[in-house]
Enzyme design. Structure first.
Site, PDB file in Angstrom:
ATOM      1  N   ASP A  23       8.296  30.259  19.403  1.00 17.89           N
ATOM      2  CA  ASP A  23       7.056  31.010  19.692  1.00 17.89           C
ATOM      3  C   ASP A  23       6.360  31.612  18.456  1.00 17.89           C
ATOM      4  O   ASP A  23       5.956  32.790  18.483  1.00 17.89           O
ATOM      5  CB  ASP A  23       7.355  32.138  20.704  1.00 17.89           C
ATOM      6  CG  ASP A  23       7.830  31.620  22.056  1.00 17.89           C
ATOM      7  OD1 ASP A  23       7.975  30.402  22.224  1.00 17.89           O
ATOM      8  OD2 ASP A  23       8.072  32.457  22.951  1.00 17.89           O
ATOM      9  N   LYS A  62       6.748  26.655  27.747  1.00 21.90           N
ATOM     10  CA  LYS A  62       7.516  27.410  28.744  1.00 21.90           C
ATOM     11  C   LYS A  62       6.681  28.556  29.278  1.00 21.90           C
ATOM     12  O   LYS A  62       5.745  29.001  28.609  1.00 21.90           O
ATOM     13  CB  LYS A  62       8.821  27.914  28.132  1.00 21.90           C
ATOM     14  CG  LYS A  62       8.583  28.832  26.952  1.00 21.90           C
ATOM     15  CD  LYS A  62       9.886  29.229  26.292  1.00 21.90           C
ATOM     16  CE  LYS A  62       9.643  30.135  25.108  1.00 21.90           C
ATOM     17  NZ  LYS A  62       8.974  31.420  25.446  1.00 21.90           N
ATOM     18  N   CYS A 118      12.658  36.121  23.327  1.00 15.47           N
ATOM     19  CA  CYS A 118      12.781  34.661  23.452  1.00 15.47           C
ATOM     20  C   CYS A 118      13.857  34.067  22.557  1.00 15.47           C
ATOM     21  O   CYS A 118      14.551  33.130  22.958  1.00 15.47           O
ATOM     22  CB  CYS A 118      11.424  34.000  23.251  1.00 15.47           C
ATOM     23  SG  CYS A 118      10.317  34.359  24.643  1.00 15.47           S
TER      24      CYS A 118
HETATM   25  C1  VGL Z   1       8.054  36.669  24.370  1.00 12.10           C
HETATM   26  C2  VGL Z   1       7.582  38.480  25.691  1.00 12.10           C
HETATM   27  C3  VGL Z   1       6.804  37.705  26.515  1.00 12.10           C
HETATM   28  C4  VGL Z   1       8.753  36.120  23.171  1.00 12.10           C
HETATM   29  C5  VGL Z   1       7.281  35.870  25.202  1.00 12.10           C
HETATM   30  O1  VGL Z   1       8.344  35.056  22.641  1.00 12.10           O
HETATM   31  O2  VGL Z   1       9.739  36.766  22.719  1.00 12.10           O
HETATM   32  N1  VGL Z   1       8.207  37.960  24.639  1.00 12.10           N
HETATM   33  N2  VGL Z   1       6.660  36.397  26.265  1.00 12.10           N
END
Ligand code: VGL
Ligand code: ZN
Length: 197
Positions: A8, A106, A151
């Protein structure tokens, strides 16, 4: 075979983004520099519909970072982030996306969040990444990216439970650190057998 899993590294998790992680952009150049040392490079991309159930905006009288109970358990409510097709959902402009063998998205189902690259937050619905890695003969994973305590943590623990040898390069991750979540994540990863480099 050893894969680098880049979690991410998207605009919304970098300074200026909707769910900015402090120093999130500092890890981009060193992650790029690391890519050549692996047999495979996989990127994950948080990819939510605009009405995703993890967004506080979808719940009356709830603010970001409050908790709610979902059918699969407790869920943090987030500011709207990584909406499919938005600039915030795009990878950081400097990330060397061209080096990726696979990009796995995702969190695209409205009713369920997905922190882990392997399973959605019900811990049961697979993303397909396990099959991809196994069919490529990959047994070792090094994880980097955002955020350490969400994540990256969920992905690392799931991977270790699935039998992969997992290293998390904490120097190439940055954390949200909500109510002690970083310390809890570090303890959970250690307990699961993840090597916290
Ligand atoms: C994430 C919160 C919501 C992450 C993704 O990538 O850690 N955290 N969505
Ligand atoms: Zn998300």
């Amino acid at each position: 075979m050893h894969a680098l899993i880049v979690i991410d590294v998207q605009n919304d998790f970098c300074p200026g983004g909707a769910l900015a992680v402090a120093g999130g952009d500092e890890i981009v150049a060193p992650i790029n520099a690391l890519m050549g040392a692996f047999d495979a490079v996989v990127l994950t991309q948080d990819w939510h519909p605009a009405n995703h159930a993890s967004f506080a905006s979808q719940h009356a009288e709830k603010a970001p970072l409050e908790m709610i109970e979902m059918p699969y358990g407790p869920q943090v409510l987030w500011p709207d982030h990584c909406v499919q097709g938005s600039d915030g959902a795009a990878f950081h402009a400097e990330l060397d996306v061209d080096r990726a063998d696979l990009i796995i998205r995702k969190g695209f189902r409205r009713e369920i969040d997905s922190y882990s690259a392997f399973f959605e937050n019900d811990h049961a619905t697979p993303t397909g990444l396990e099959g991809y890695l196994r069919t490529r003969g990959i047994d070792r994973l090094t994880m980097v990216g955002l955020a350490t305590d969400f994540c990256v943590n969920y992905s690392a623990v799931d991977a270790a439970k699935l039998g992969f040898a997992v290293t998390v390069r904490q120097d190439l991750c940055r954390a949200i650190d909500l109510d002690g979540s970083l310390k809890a994540a570090q303890e959970g990863m250690t307990k699961a057998g993840v090597d916290l480099a």
